[in-house]
Design an enzyme around this catalytic site. Structure first.
Site, PDB file in Angstrom:
ATOM      1  N   SER A  87       0.832  -1.206   0.000  1.00 33.79           N
ATOM      2  CA  SER A  87       0.000   0.000   0.000  1.00 33.79           C
ATOM      3  C   SER A  87       0.862   1.249   0.000  1.00 33.79           C
ATOM      4  O   SER A  87       2.051   1.207   0.354  1.00 33.79           O
ATOM      5  CB  SER A  87      -1.012   0.032   1.154  1.00 33.79           C
ATOM      6  OG  SER A  87      -0.533   0.799   2.239  1.00 33.79           O
TER       7      SER A  87
ATOM      8  N   TYR B  53       0.503   1.760  11.485  1.00 39.36           N
ATOM      9  CA  TYR B  53       0.213   1.066  10.224  1.00 39.36           C
ATOM     10  C   TYR B  53       1.285   1.396   9.191  1.00 39.36           C
ATOM     11  O   TYR B  53       1.833   0.509   8.524  1.00 39.36           O
ATOM     12  CB  TYR B  53      -1.169   1.466   9.724  1.00 39.36           C
ATOM     13  CG  TYR B  53      -1.580   0.784   8.438  1.00 39.36           C
ATOM     14  CD1 TYR B  53      -1.906  -0.573   8.418  1.00 39.36           C
ATOM     15  CD2 TYR B  53      -1.666   1.496   7.236  1.00 39.36           C
ATOM     16  CE1 TYR B  53      -2.293  -1.207   7.248  1.00 39.36           C
ATOM     17  CE2 TYR B  53      -2.054   0.876   6.058  1.00 39.36           C
ATOM     18  CZ  TYR B  53      -2.362  -0.472   6.069  1.00 39.36           C
ATOM     19  OH  TYR B  53      -2.746  -1.094   4.897  1.00 39.36           O
TER      20      TYR B  53
END
Length: 225
Positions: A136, A149
């Site tokens: 990502s 994250y």
């Protein structure tokens, strides 16, 4: 028939990649936490004429990973691994608790490393293979309310780039996939994305990835980026 293992294959991007790879003639080994969802993916693949099997394993548990990979290595010709399973908790850094931190690091980082370490000897023995890490765009830059994250994704980025260098003279290909948010169940238990309908679908992202499998880094920004 060459086989590809996909973690987190029960929904979202993992499911869409499984469907597309099956159309290219690969056998799929689907792993994930929810057997019901994996069974749905398997049914869709087989309904379209493809082949798929389900493995229940905990990618965070090294003993379980080693045992399951050893079990399947004698039955399947393993060609590839897609480290797709991921966990995200979002919000101000000081509000993220220890359990959430552990879940992200254990699944996103440790799980990716353990699966890769278990599969690589098989690919080396076969003399070819492909490992794709779904990272990502959180692995490209810092983001507000995503500190841990992002940290986990930067770790996977560094891991992937290092292996690309380590195996650059081999026939084992490593892909680092950096995509923006997708309209998937990943966001169902979070209000971090207010309107996920504006995001690309997992199917659209999967199709872009398949078109760029020869690239070391596949970067797919959000439509409004």
């Amino acid at each position: 028939m060459r086989t590809i293992i996909i973690t987190g294959a029960g929904s979202g991007l993992g499911k869409e990649l499984a469907l597309l790879f099956s159309q290219k003639g690969y056998n799929l080994l689907l792993t994930g936490r929810t057997l019901e969802k994996l069974a749905d993916t398997k049914h869709e693949i087989e309904s379209a004429g493809g082949k798929a099997d389900i493995i229940q394993l905990d990618i965070r548990n090294n003993a379980d990973v080693i045992q399951k990979i050893e079990e399947i290595s004698g039955t399947y010709k393993i060609f590839g691994l897609i480290n797709n399973a991921g966990v995200g908790h979002f919000g101000p850094f000081m509000e993220i608790n220890e359990r959430q931190i552990g879940e992200m690091l254990d699944t996103n980082v440790l799980g990716t490393i353990l699966m890769t370490k278990a599969i690589l000897p098989i690919l080396k023995q076969n003399g070819e293979g492909q490992i794709m890490n779904i990272i990502s765009t959180a692995g490209l830059r810092g983001k507000v309310n995503e500190a841990v994250y992002v940290a986990s994704k930067f770790a996977v980025r560094g891991f992937t780039e290092s292996l690309q260098k380590e195996y650059e003279e081999s026939s084992i290909k490593f892909n680092a996939v950096y995509m923006g948010g997708m309209n998937t169940p990943f966001w169902d238990e979070s209000d971090h994305i207010k309107d996920k309908s504006r995001l690309r679908s997992a199917k659209e992202i999967a199709e872009i990835i398949m078109d760029q499998l020869d690239q070391d880094s596949i970067i797919i920004e959000n439509k409004n980026s």
